[in-house]
Write a protein that holds these residues in place. Sequence first.
Motif, short mmCIF file in Angstrom:
data_model
loop_
_atom_site.label_atom_id
_atom_site.label_comp_id
_atom_site.label_asym_id
_atom_site.label_seq_id
_atom_site.Cartn_x
_atom_site.Cartn_y
_atom_site.Cartn_z
N UNK A 1 0.80 -1.23 0.00
CA UNK A 1 0.00 0.00 0.00
C UNK A 1 0.83 1.27 0.00
N UNK A 2 2.00 1.22 -0.64
CA UNK A 2 2.83 2.41 -0.78
C UNK A 2 3.20 2.57 -2.24
N UNK B 1 5.78 2.98 -5.60
CA UNK B 1 7.00 2.32 -6.09
C UNK B 1 8.23 3.12 -5.68
N UNK B 2 8.10 4.45 -5.68
CA UNK B 2 9.23 5.31 -5.31
C UNK B 2 9.63 5.08 -3.85
N UNK B 3 8.64 4.80 -3.01
CA UNK B 3 8.94 4.55 -1.59
C UNK B 3 9.70 3.24 -1.42
N UNK C 1 15.29 6.21 2.88
CA UNK C 1 14.11 6.47 3.71
C UNK C 1 13.94 5.33 4.71
N UNK D 1 3.93 9.30 -12.98
CA UNK D 1 4.19 8.33 -11.92
C UNK D 1 5.41 8.80 -11.13
N UNK D 2 5.19 9.78 -10.28
CA UNK D 2 6.28 10.37 -9.51
C UNK D 2 5.74 10.87 -8.18
N UNK D 3 6.66 11.32 -7.32
CA UNK D 3 6.24 11.88 -6.03
C UNK D 3 5.38 13.13 -6.25
N UNK E 1 1.64 8.29 0.08
CA UNK E 1 1.96 7.37 1.17
C UNK E 1 2.75 8.15 2.22
N UNK E 2 3.24 7.45 3.25
CA UNK E 2 3.87 8.16 4.38
C UNK E 2 5.12 8.93 3.98
N UNK E 3 5.93 8.35 3.06
CA UNK E 3 7.15 9.06 2.65
C UNK E 3 6.81 10.30 1.84
N UNK E 4 5.82 10.18 0.95
CA UNK E 4 5.43 11.33 0.13
C UNK E 4 4.81 12.44 0.97
N UNK F 1 5.83 13.08 3.95
CA UNK F 1 7.02 13.70 4.55
C UNK F 1 7.68 14.64 3.54
#
Lengths: 56, 156
Positions: A11-12, A14-16, A25, B55-57, B67-70, B72
């Motif tokens: 549930x995240x 692809x970049x993560x 990260x 398809x990027x941040x 998501x959590x990293x994005x 942040x």
Amino acid sequence: MSQVDLAAELGVSRQTIIAIESGKYSPSLPLAFRIARFFDLPVEKLFDPDDEEIDV
Amino acid sequence: MNKRHPRFLAPFATLVAGTIVAGAVAIGHTWAGAIATEVVTVIESGIYYLVTGSDSDIGAIYRQRTDERQREVRLKAVKLAFTVMMISTFVIAVIMVALGDQYWQESVLWCAGGLTFLFGLARYGAHEPRDLGTGGIMGADRSWETPRDSETHVER
């Protein structure tokens, strides 16, 4: 398994997944436990604060 | 619109805001300026639409599907933008004062930013739970003790 599949499963994005793999990260505790549960490994086996890269 | 068409949210918001500014330019200035503003707004909206579909941040953040990293990443970007805005406001205010011009607009921006920052610290900062007493968590750990237990006994 591709990064896209793993990302969809967790549930995240692809970049993560890429950021976690490259050590850029550190995931939150819930996500770290989700990853550990997915690979059926203890979380300390996957993440080590001294390591720069994920151990998968 | 956000849930049904997340890709259109940022371009649509940009188009609406730009059109309002163009309307203000038409009322207070010239029609040529208003048309130029609207053209820039449409181009900007188109760029947002293209970026949001990637398809990027950046695409995920503008689609509001993060998501959590994005999240942040977004917070860091907002922090950087806020810092730059506050410094810019300060520099412009100093220049306006030096030129002997009005500077109340910059003062309002500066105060709004500073007070909102303080409000954010108070609103989102961690607070000690009141029911734990003055000792916080440590106090709560000793809460089972009776007052007599925690007193210091001096032998005479």
